[in-house]
Enzyme design. Structure first.
Site, PDB file in Angstrom:
ATOM      1  N   TYR B  14      47.466  25.909  73.629  1.00 56.91           N
ATOM      2  CA  TYR B  14      45.998  25.824  73.727  1.00 56.91           C
ATOM      3  C   TYR B  14      45.496  26.587  74.954  1.00 56.91           C
ATOM      4  O   TYR B  14      44.576  27.408  74.863  1.00 56.91           O
ATOM      5  CB  TYR B  14      45.635  24.348  73.808  1.00 56.91           C
ATOM      6  CG  TYR B  14      44.189  24.002  74.045  1.00 56.91           C
ATOM      7  CD1 TYR B  14      43.283  23.961  72.992  1.00 56.91           C
ATOM      8  CD2 TYR B  14      43.733  23.654  75.317  1.00 56.91           C
ATOM      9  CE1 TYR B  14      41.956  23.612  73.207  1.00 56.91           C
ATOM     10  CE2 TYR B  14      42.415  23.299  75.538  1.00 56.91           C
ATOM     11  CZ  TYR B  14      41.534  23.277  74.480  1.00 56.91           C
ATOM     12  OH  TYR B  14      40.230  22.922  74.697  1.00 56.91           O
ATOM     13  N   ASP B  38      32.984  17.604  73.756  1.00 55.84           N
ATOM     14  CA  ASP B  38      33.187  18.308  75.034  1.00 55.84           C
ATOM     15  C   ASP B  38      31.850  18.672  75.634  1.00 55.84           C
ATOM     16  O   ASP B  38      31.225  19.634  75.183  1.00 55.84           O
ATOM     17  CB  ASP B  38      34.047  19.546  74.782  1.00 55.84           C
ATOM     18  CG  ASP B  38      34.408  20.278  76.078  1.00 55.84           C
ATOM     19  OD1 ASP B  38      33.917  19.916  77.159  1.00 55.84           O
ATOM     20  OD2 ASP B  38      35.188  21.245  75.983  1.00 55.84           O
ATOM     21  N   ASP B  99      41.363  16.463  79.487  1.00 55.95           N
ATOM     22  CA  ASP B  99      41.237  16.408  78.027  1.00 55.95           C
ATOM     23  C   ASP B  99      42.222  15.403  77.458  1.00 55.95           C
ATOM     24  O   ASP B  99      43.346  15.265  77.971  1.00 55.95           O
ATOM     25  CB  ASP B  99      41.585  17.768  77.388  1.00 55.95           C
ATOM     26  CG  ASP B  99      40.418  18.746  77.353  1.00 55.95           C
ATOM     27  OD1 ASP B  99      39.351  18.456  77.911  1.00 55.95           O
ATOM     28  OD2 ASP B  99      40.613  19.830  76.749  1.00 55.95           O
TER      29      ASP B  99
END
Lengths: 124, 124
Positions: B14, B38, B99
């Protein structure tokens, strides 16, 4: 909504209370009906008395916490990276963890989730 | 259950795909029906096409990501601390983020949540 400055202060008070060995002070940061899931997938501790007992047990290891990087504040959540340091059988051991705290409008923690697993344990 | 090694590899892929500017490669890490929030509290992007578009926009800032500390793996979740680095108007800017990715049994991300807020923005 909870207050960002008080949320960050609660995270720092949490680390200080844990390192001081005060399960009472840690439990006081939680709402009466809060939940603690540590680690993710483990049975959930419900309510301040169960949460206090959980921390009292964890503190018996002599573990100390160290924040690694800034506390992230997002809406009613705080998220923070930290490491747990403990020693037994003459060896230093470390666990790398990320916790999320969800707060209520009274700036109490209503939900804690701890993200760590076997891959995050060093020296065991 | 997803595989811990593949979950960690997905986090590293990612970051690499984001830094390479490939919204396609980032979107390919997600399940077809995944969600992206987000930051926490923002409107949720549903589905791989919407997710791809979200990342394509984010990449237009020229932002680069840097992992800060080990990826935490807990059950079907990965959690990771990182910083976003970008430059505009001649100034270097940084956002500190955590995250969480939740994975399905095919090791695809089904839910992403990004924890950051105004207090985590430096140089803006």
């Amino acid at each position: 909504m909870p207050d960002p400055a008080r949320m960050e202060a609660a995270v720092r008070a949490y680390v200080a209370a844990f390192d001081a060995g005060s399960a009472d002070d840690v439990a006081a940061l939680y709402a009466a009906d809060a939940t603690v899931e540590d680690p993710i997938g483990a049975p959930i501790h419900h309510g301040r008395a169960a949460i206090r007992a959980f921390y009292a047990g964890a503190m018996q290891t002599g573990a100390k916490l160290r924040l690694d990087g800034p506390v992230r504040i997002a809406g009613d959540y705080a998220a923070f990276a930290f490491s747990v340091h403990l020693e037994y059988d003459g060896a230093r051991r470390r666990i790398d963890v990320i916790d999320t705290f969800r707060f209520n409008a009274a700036n109490e923690v209503v939900e804690m989730r701890a993200f760590w697993g076997p891959a995050n344990m060093t020296g065991f």
